[in-house]
Motif scaffolding. Structure first.
Motif, PDB file in Angstrom:
ATOM      1  N   ASP A 178       0.835  -1.210   0.000  1.00 22.08           N
ATOM      2  CA  ASP A 178       0.000   0.000   0.000  1.00 22.08           C
ATOM      3  C   ASP A 178       0.866   1.255   0.000  1.00 22.08           C
ATOM      4  OD1 ASP A 178      -2.328  -1.420  -0.076  1.00 22.08           O
ATOM      5  OD2 ASP A 178      -2.714  -1.306   2.092  1.00 22.08           O
TER       6      ASP A 178
ATOM      7  N   ARG B 133       2.037   1.799  -3.488  1.00 18.98           N
ATOM      8  CA  ARG B 133       0.967   2.321  -4.373  1.00 18.98           C
ATOM      9  C   ARG B 133       0.706   3.799  -4.101  1.00 18.98           C
ATOM     10  NH1 ARG B 133      -0.868  -3.435  -4.337  1.00 18.98           N
ATOM     11  NH2 ARG B 133      -1.474  -3.222  -2.157  1.00 18.98           N
TER      12      ARG B 133
ATOM     13  N   ARG C 209       3.662   5.838  -5.591  1.00 18.24           N
ATOM     14  CA  ARG C 209       3.627   6.012  -7.051  1.00 18.24           C
ATOM     15  C   ARG C 209       2.621   7.093  -7.434  1.00 18.24           C
ATOM     16  NH1 ARG C 209       5.611   2.734 -10.919  1.00 18.24           N
ATOM     17  NH2 ARG C 209       5.027   4.526 -12.193  1.00 18.24           N
ATOM     18  N   ARG C 210       1.486   7.095  -6.717  1.00 17.62           N
ATOM     19  CA  ARG C 210       0.465   8.110  -7.016  1.00 17.62           C
ATOM     20  C   ARG C 210       0.995   9.500  -6.649  1.00 17.62           C
ATOM     21  NH1 ARG C 210      -3.719   5.832  -4.141  1.00 17.62           N
ATOM     22  NH2 ARG C 210      -3.610   7.378  -2.489  1.00 17.62           N
TER      23      ARG C 210
ATOM     24  N   ALA D 179       3.559  -3.953  -7.333  1.00 16.18           N
ATOM     25  CA  ALA D 179       2.848  -2.813  -6.728  1.00 16.18           C
ATOM     26  C   ALA D 179       3.334  -1.478  -7.296  1.00 16.18           C
ATOM     27  CB  ALA D 179       3.016  -2.840  -5.212  1.00 16.18           C
ATOM     28  N   GLY D 180       4.491  -1.472  -7.975  1.00 14.90           N
ATOM     29  CA  GLY D 180       4.938  -0.234  -8.608  1.00 14.90           C
ATOM     30  C   GLY D 180       6.378   0.168  -8.366  1.00 14.90           C
TER      31      GLY D 180
END
Ligand code: CP3
Length: 342
Positions: free
Chosen positions: A121, A124, A127-128, A194-195
């Motif tokens: 999490d 994620r 990355r955002r 997940a990135g």
């Protein structure tokens, strides 16, 4: 996006030499203390919004060319079933060290998306929030380094218990390392999914091993991890701290980048590894305390030597020390960018 870091990992030409700093999210920053004061270190690691916030701090404050996930190499060991404590003075502690077959058999292989969901999490969210400004590095410990913590029950000076198991009970040692390796492969694959855009494997204590023992008891597990991650499409950085004497071996790890500490001139490291890998390093963390003109000279020297490598990512030779004035870290980033600008 500032892709200098990813380009240097692959050995592609760059506008300027990229820099990030090991432990760049941490106690030398007052902004970190502010967030950290809300709870314990492990609570911070397990609260994705806060972990992401401290990961981004050095990107905003220092202008580094990559972010690194905020977590700890020991977090997945807790998920394997080993209670973990962090003490202000003594550092990490495993009150139930692993020293016999029953303890190895009890270890579980965690499912990263459930048992370590807070890490995924955090990635994620990062990355955002990074919005492709700079790439995000995920990480794990290397199996040998992780094993030292669980066998010793914490940090160590002589690594006596670890070496005792290696030499006197090699089958037990191998069974433990196999399980840690399996866990690490799943964990790093999940981070990439997940990135995470690059993955660093920290082998902080590899330097305590004789080269023949490194070849037999540490490197094969790293190779297994690197091979298993080939399909993930992200560069792998392998950092064997205090590893100047291990470079001939480490260059066979399969990693795209090797981390180099300050005990070897970068030029000698390039001569040893050749053009098959990029290099990351290698300023002594204490050199940040040099007067600015001397620091500049040293940075220029490392940049010049790094030009002979396939690719060069500037970094310290180990984590930044908590006592470092943040302005010094800022100055370092400015120097690297200015002196390497094409
Ligand atoms: O680099 C980063 O900014 C990302 C975060 C990160 C931490 N630990 C945060 C941390 C990373 C990549 C690590 C890796 C790690 N953890 C390593 C490998 C790198 C190295 O230094 O060799 C190791 C050996 C550990 C184990 C560990 N974690 C120790 C021995 C300690 C206690 C000693 C110390 O430096 O404090 C930690 C605690 C830790 N990990 C802190 C941070 C910010 C300090 C916790 C606090 O806020 O009190």
């Amino acid at each position: 996006m500032n892709t200098t870091f990813l380009q240097a990992c692959k050995g592609e030409p760059v506008q300027h030499t990229p820099i990030w700093i090991m432990r760049q999210a941490g106690r030398y920053l007052p902004e970190y203390h502010k967030v950290r004061s809300k709870g314990t270190f492990l609570e911070l690691c397990k609260t994705p919004e806060l972990a992401a916030e401290v990961s981004i701090q050095p990107v905003d404050i220092l202008g580094v060319d990559a972010a690194i996930l905020f977590s700890d190499i020991l977090v997945p060991l807790e998920a394997m079933g080993l209670p973990l404590e962090f003490h202000e003075k003594h550092g990490p502690l495993f009150p139930e060290p692993v020293r016999d077959r029953a303890a190895v058999d009890r270890l579980i292989i965690p499912d990263p998306e459930t048992d370590l969901k807070f890490v995924m999490d955090t990635i994620r969210i990062l990355r955002r929030e990074l919005a492709d400004k700079v790439p995000l590095i995920g990480f794990s410990g290397a199996p040998f380094t992780l094993a030292t913590y669980v066998i010793e029950g914490g940090s160590s000076k002589s690594y006596f218990q670890t070496k005792k198991m290696m030499y006197a009970a090699p089958e037990l040692y191998r069974a433990l390392l196999d399980k840690i390796t399996e866990c690490t492969i799943l964990y790093l694959k999940a981070q990439a999914a997940a990135g995470a855009q690059a993955l660093q494997i920290f082998d902080s204590w590899a330097g305590v091993l004789e080269p023949c023992d490194f070849a037999e008891f540490a490197l094969p597990y790293v190779k297994r991890i690197v091979a298993a991650l080939q399909g993930c499409g992200v560069p792998i950085i392998y950092f064997a701290n205090n590893g100047a004497t291990l470079l001939d071996l480490a260059k066979t790890s399969g990693a795209d980048v090797l981390g180099i500490d300050w005990r070897i001139p970068l030029r000698d490291a390039v001569a040893k590894v050749g053009q098959g890998v990029s290099l990351q390093g290698n300023l002594d963390p204490c050199a940040l305390l040099l007067p600015p003109d001397k620091l500049e000279k040293r940075v220029a020297g490392i940049l010049a030597e790094g030009r002979a490598a396939r690719g060069h990512i500037f970094n310290l030779g180990h984590g930044i020390l908590p006592e470092t004035p943040p302005e010094k870290a800022k100055l370092l980033v400015e120097l690297v960018h200015r002196l390497s600008q094409k």
